[in-house]
Design an enzyme around this catalytic site. Structure first.
Site, PDB file in Angstrom:
ATOM      1  N   CYS A 290       0.860  -1.437  -0.136  1.00  0.00           N
ATOM      2  CA  CYS A 290      -0.070  -0.120   0.028  1.00  0.00           C
ATOM      3  C   CYS A 290       0.833   1.001  -0.052  1.00  0.00           C
ATOM      4  O   CYS A 290       1.608   1.445   0.917  1.00  0.00           O
ATOM      5  CB  CYS A 290      -0.961   0.320   1.249  1.00  0.00           C
TER       6      CYS A 290
ATOM      7  N   HIS B 227      -2.971  -4.131 -10.360  1.00  0.00           N
ATOM      8  CA  HIS B 227      -3.900  -3.056 -10.748  1.00  0.00           C
ATOM      9  C   HIS B 227      -3.975  -3.030 -12.438  1.00  0.00           C
ATOM     10  O   HIS B 227      -3.284  -3.503 -13.175  1.00  0.00           O
ATOM     11  CB  HIS B 227      -2.941  -1.803 -10.499  1.00  0.00           C
TER      12      HIS B 227
ATOM     13  N   GLU C 117     -10.576  -0.032  -5.102  1.00  0.00           N
ATOM     14  CA  GLU C 117      -9.484  -0.837  -4.427  1.00  0.00           C
ATOM     15  C   GLU C 117     -10.108  -1.974  -4.140  1.00  0.00           C
ATOM     16  O   GLU C 117     -11.134  -2.005  -3.435  1.00  0.00           O
ATOM     17  CB  GLU C 117      -8.792  -0.287  -3.067  1.00  0.00           C
TER      18      GLU C 117
ATOM     19  N   CYS D  55      -4.627   6.344  -3.670  1.00  0.00           N
ATOM     20  CA  CYS D  55      -4.124   4.908  -3.858  1.00  0.00           C
ATOM     21  C   CYS D  55      -2.710   5.200  -4.153  1.00  0.00           C
ATOM     22  O   CYS D  55      -2.561   5.599  -5.468  1.00  0.00           O
ATOM     23  CB  CYS D  55      -4.885   3.906  -4.697  1.00  0.00           C
TER      24      CYS D  55
ATOM     25  N   GLY E 170      -1.744   2.437  -6.802  1.00  0.00           N
ATOM     26  CA  GLY E 170      -2.593   2.743  -8.138  1.00  0.00           C
ATOM     27  C   GLY E 170      -2.147   3.697  -8.783  1.00  0.00           C
ATOM     28  O   GLY E 170      -2.134   3.912 -10.232  1.00  0.00           O
TER      29      GLY E 170
END
Length: 279
Positions: A75, A161, A210, A219, A222
């Protein structure tokens, strides 16, 4: 015994951060869901846990659970908050540290004005390693979703992703299309779905749905995946400012095999103790 915690946020992506170094903590999906509950718990997108590193390559181990109780690989907003937490709590005396995640080592540098720079590692582009069930690597993949035929980029930044380019991110069907993309059968571990608006060679807007959370204000992984996808497809130069609903991240990616660098804020919100029995 009550549970001490710190609430933190990176561009509105919010976290409950726990110290599992001073006192070992056992996390279960049920415990994570209680902590993440915004009515009956503390409330967050993810729960982060600091632990001693397993080996000598890292200073600390860093673990992440989504609000649904599932542990995930990485993350980007969380790693910035974890580094700030470790320094603020006196667990680290340096502004540079290495954190061990589920899938590798991450270098972090704390700067001024709450800004943190993170080496997010080189992106994973081989479909089987993402994992993504397609026969061969491409820069854009055809993806069938119900009766729609989409063109998407797929990248792993330690977590999978999908990046879908849209003309107007405000009008993008994130709420309706996001859950369908997340659960697409070609992604055995599910996928985070990014909706990307390219504004210029060095400027983009992004919304992300997410896994296990839904749409969040920001994110980090992301944003990294979106820039990698954009560079590979010729949409972006190496350095891109990415505006998410919660604020801006600056992403730099030189070329294949090179790490993606992410710079953004990490902000403590409040500290507290959760009463025994409530957690």
């Amino acid at each position: 015994m009550s549970l001490a915690f710190t609430k933190m946020q990176g561009l509105g992506n919010d976290f409950v951060v726990l110290d599992g170094i001073s006192r070992p903590l056992t996390m279960t999906p049920e415990r994570v869901r209680r902590l993440a509950d915004r009515r009956y718990g503390i409330g967050c997108d993810q729960v982060l846990l600091a632990e001693p590193a397993h080996g000598s390559e890292a200073d600390f181990r860093y673990r992440i659970w989504n609000a649904d109780g599932g542990e995930v690989e990485h993350c980007g907003n969380g790693v910035r908050c974890m580094a700030r937490f470790l320094r603020d709590q006196g667990l680290s005396a340096t502004d540079r540290m290495t954190l061990e995640t589920m899938n590798g080592i991450t270098r972090v540098e704390l700067g001024e004005d709450d800004m943190v720079r993170v080496d997010m590692g080189a992106p994973v582009l081989t479909p089987s390693d993402i994992p993504f069930r397609v026969p061969e690597r491409q820069t854009l993949y055809p993806l069938t979703l119900q009766e729609q035929r989409l063109q998407v980029a797929v990248v792993s930044m330690g977590n999978p992703h999908l990046v879908l380019r849209v003309d107007d991110v405000d009008a993008a069907p994130v709420a309706s299309l996001g859950p369908l993309l997340e659960a697409h059968p070609d992604f055995p571990n599910r996928v985070n779905a990014g909706f990307l608006e390219v504004q210029d060679r060095d400027q983009a807007r992004l919304r992300v749905y997410e896994r296990g959370v839904g749409e969040t204000l920001a994110c980090g992984t992301g944003a990294c995946a979106a820039v990698v996808a954009g560079v590979l497809n010729g949409w972006f130069d190496a350095r891109v400012s990415v505006d998410l609903p919660g604020g801006r991240l600056v992403i730099h990616w030189a070329d294949e095999g090179e790490p993606v660098w992410m710079t953004g804020p990490a902000v403590p919100v409040f500290e507290g103790r959760l009463a025994a029995g409530a957690e």
